[in-house]
Scaffold this active site. Structure first.
Site, short mmCIF file in Angstrom:
data_model
loop_
_atom_site.label_atom_id
_atom_site.label_comp_id
_atom_site.label_asym_id
_atom_site.label_seq_id
_atom_site.Cartn_x
_atom_site.Cartn_y
_atom_site.Cartn_z
N CYS A 113 0.82 -1.23 0.00
CA CYS A 113 0.00 0.00 0.00
C CYS A 113 0.84 1.27 0.00
O CYS A 113 0.34 2.36 -0.26
CB CYS A 113 -0.94 0.01 1.20
N HIS A 249 -3.60 6.94 3.19
CA HIS A 249 -3.97 5.70 2.50
C HIS A 249 -5.38 5.31 2.93
O HIS A 249 -5.74 5.41 4.10
CB HIS A 249 -2.96 4.60 2.88
N ASN A 279 -10.20 -0.31 -0.39
CA ASN A 279 -8.73 -0.25 -0.28
C ASN A 279 -8.12 -0.68 -1.61
O ASN A 279 -8.17 -1.85 -1.97
CB ASN A 279 -8.27 -1.15 0.86
O1 UT7 Z 1 -3.99 -1.57 3.49
C1 UT7 Z 1 -3.15 -2.14 4.46
C2 UT7 Z 1 -3.64 -1.88 5.77
N1 UT7 Z 1 -4.87 -2.64 6.05
C3 UT7 Z 1 -5.61 -2.21 7.01
O2 UT7 Z 1 -5.29 -1.19 7.56
C4 UT7 Z 1 -6.80 -3.02 7.50
C5 UT7 Z 1 -6.76 -3.06 9.00
N2 UT7 Z 1 -7.85 -3.80 9.64
C6 UT7 Z 1 -9.15 -3.46 9.55
O3 UT7 Z 1 -9.53 -2.58 8.81
C7 UT7 Z 1 -10.12 -4.17 10.44
O4 UT7 Z 1 -9.42 -4.93 11.40
C8 UT7 Z 1 -11.10 -5.11 9.67
C9 UT7 Z 1 -12.10 -4.29 8.89
C10 UT7 Z 1 -10.34 -6.03 8.77
C11 UT7 Z 1 -11.91 -5.95 10.65
O5 UT7 Z 1 -12.61 -5.12 11.56
P1 UT7 Z 1 -12.59 -5.45 13.11
O6 UT7 Z 1 -13.45 -4.46 13.77
O7 UT7 Z 1 -11.15 -5.53 13.50
O8 UT7 Z 1 -13.34 -6.84 13.17
P2 UT7 Z 1 -12.79 -8.27 13.66
O9 UT7 Z 1 -11.81 -8.81 12.70
O10 UT7 Z 1 -12.41 -8.15 15.10
O11 UT7 Z 1 -14.12 -9.15 13.59
C12 UT7 Z 1 -15.26 -8.86 14.43
C13 UT7 Z 1 -16.35 -9.83 14.09
C14 UT7 Z 1 -15.89 -11.29 14.06
O12 UT7 Z 1 -16.95 -12.09 14.57
P3 UT7 Z 1 -16.92 -12.64 16.08
O13 UT7 Z 1 -15.66 -13.44 16.19
O14 UT7 Z 1 -16.90 -11.40 16.94
O15 UT7 Z 1 -18.17 -13.43 16.19
C15 UT7 Z 1 -15.71 -11.57 12.59
O16 UT7 Z 1 -15.90 -12.94 12.28
O17 UT7 Z 1 -16.86 -9.56 12.78
C16 UT7 Z 1 -16.84 -10.75 12.00
N3 UT7 Z 1 -16.60 -10.38 10.61
C17 UT7 Z 1 -17.59 -10.08 9.77
N4 UT7 Z 1 -18.93 -10.05 9.90
C18 UT7 Z 1 -19.65 -9.69 8.84
C19 UT7 Z 1 -15.42 -10.26 9.97
N5 UT7 Z 1 -15.61 -9.87 8.70
C20 UT7 Z 1 -16.96 -9.76 8.55
C21 UT7 Z 1 -17.77 -9.40 7.47
N6 UT7 Z 1 -19.12 -9.38 7.66
N7 UT7 Z 1 -17.28 -9.04 6.26
#
Ligand code: UT7
Length: 330
Positions: A113, A249, A279
């Site tokens: 990125c 970004h 992204n």
């Molecule tokens: O470009 C390079 C840099 N990249 C980034 O900066 C990305 C950095 N990370 C993020 O943007 C975030 O961490 C994410 C958007 C990827 C994830 O968001 P989060 O708030 O950290 O969610 P999480 O991974 O902690 O997941 C929370 C819950 C989980 O369910 P449980 O375990 O709480 O039951 C996931 O399984 O949300 C669930 N989940 C989803 N639910 C519906 C994960 N993806 C999805 C989805 N739809 N697409």
């Protein structure tokens, strides 16, 4: 003293749009979850035949038109991409050929990125040391080709597109400072595991796709934007208030808002296009810049802080004074 300034900007987005509602029909996700956790509403996806080079070419041509330069003027091409057309030659060379540019150096920078800003840093150094007078810096990505469309944890996050700028030698400072960094310690947090040297194994599920420890990357991204913004400003003996526009970004609206809050930067001075583009990795900053400069709020003589963060980890910044309006003749 020779400086580099942005003389033109252009971008390209594939026509095909995939909305959150479209994704609801193919995986266990919801528009509400994606908007709340990422701010993303839709993304553009390259169709068959649309490639990193074909999109980068259009963005490059638009940037050259807006700068009023032709193929004979270009004496450096740098492409930031993590999704090249081929293993070799460099996609920058493929674009060079399509543009009808002959003989100048053309190469890809692989910094995920951060690729576009790494490229901008390099082109700035070329120009400042009289190694080039007119450089094309492109960010172009077809991330959809390395996205696991069965993995809701990543599939909702990424999109395709391209952006480019023409940098020109100038007596007046355009680019005021650049900083680039990397720390390979975090290799496993954001990666595509397979590749030329370790090998491709089509039987190993997910190996050829983006894998990310989302939470850890999130935290690191927020802290890094804060650090690099302060480093850049301090290096210029300036102040965060000197920045008219923060152009980060575009990975996640929550990251952008958290970084802006840490920097005491009101959101009306932050450029955010992640809702429309998702992204797009190396393409995200020039795409956001084109939107904000084109019909957007950025005005000539304003000071911009661009900052990127990505796999590696890599991170970088560019502080610049935006000069002539890119859409106006010089
Ligand atoms: O470009 C390079 C840099 N990249 C980034 O900066 C990305 C950095 N990370 C993020 O943007 C975030 O961490 C994410 C958007 C990827 C994830 O968001 P989060 O708030 O950290 O969610 P999480 O991974 O902690 O997941 C929370 C819950 C989980 O369910 P449980 O375990 O709480 O039951 C996931 O399984 O949300 C669930 N989940 C989803 N639910 C519906 C994960 N993806 C999805 C989805 N739809 N697409």
């Amino acid at each position: 003293m020779t400086y580099a300034r942005i003389a033109g900007i252009g971008s390209f987005l594939p026509e095909k749009v995939v909305t959150n509602q479209d994704l609801e029909t193919t995986m266990d996700t919801s528009d509400e979850w994606i908007r709340e956790r990422t701010g993303i509403k839709r993304r553009h996806i390259a169709v068959d035949g649309e490639t990193t080079s074909s999109m980068g070419l259009i963005a490059a041509r638009r940037a050259m038109d807006s700068a009023g330069v032709g193929p004979d003027d270009i004496d450096l091409i740098v492409l930031g991409t993590a999704t090249p057309d081929k293993i070799f030659p460099a996609t920058a060379c493929i674009i060079q050929r399509q543009l009808g540019v002959k003989g100048c150096p053309a190469f890809d920078v692989h910094a995920a990125c951060s690729g576009f800003l790494y490229g901008l840093d390099l082109a700035n150094r070329f120009i400042r040391t009289n190694g080039a007078r007119t450089a094309l810096v492109i960010g172009s990505e077809t991330l959809s080709r390395i996205t696991d469309w069965q993995d809701r944890g990543t599939a909702v996050l990424f999109g395709d597109g391209a952006g480019a700028v023409v940098l020109e030698a100038s007596d007046e400072p355009g680019i005021l400072a650049t900083h680039i960094h990397a720390d390979g310690e975090y290799e496993e947090l954001l990666q595509v595991e397979q590749g030329v040297s370790v090998g491709f194994d089509v039987t190993r599920a997910g190996g050829a796709y983006i894998k990310m420890e989302g939470n850890a990357v999130f935290r690191r991204a927020v802290a890094t934007f804060d650090n690099i913004a302060r480093e850049t400003v301090a290096d210029l003996d300036g102040h965060l208030d000197d920045i008219d526009w923060f152009v980060p970004h575009q990975a996640n609206m929550r990251i952008i808002k958290a970084a802006a809050k840490k920097l005491n930067m009101p959101m009306d001075r932050v450029v955010a296009t992640v809702d429309e583009h998702a992204n797009t990795s190396g393409a995200s900053i020039p795409l956001a810049l084109d939107v904000a400069i084109g019909d957007g709020p950025i005005q000539r003589r304003q000071t911009l802080l661009l900052a990127a963060f990505g796999a590696g980890f890599t991170w970088c910044s560019a502080m610049l004074r935006y000069g002539e309006r890119a859409s106006e003749p010089k």
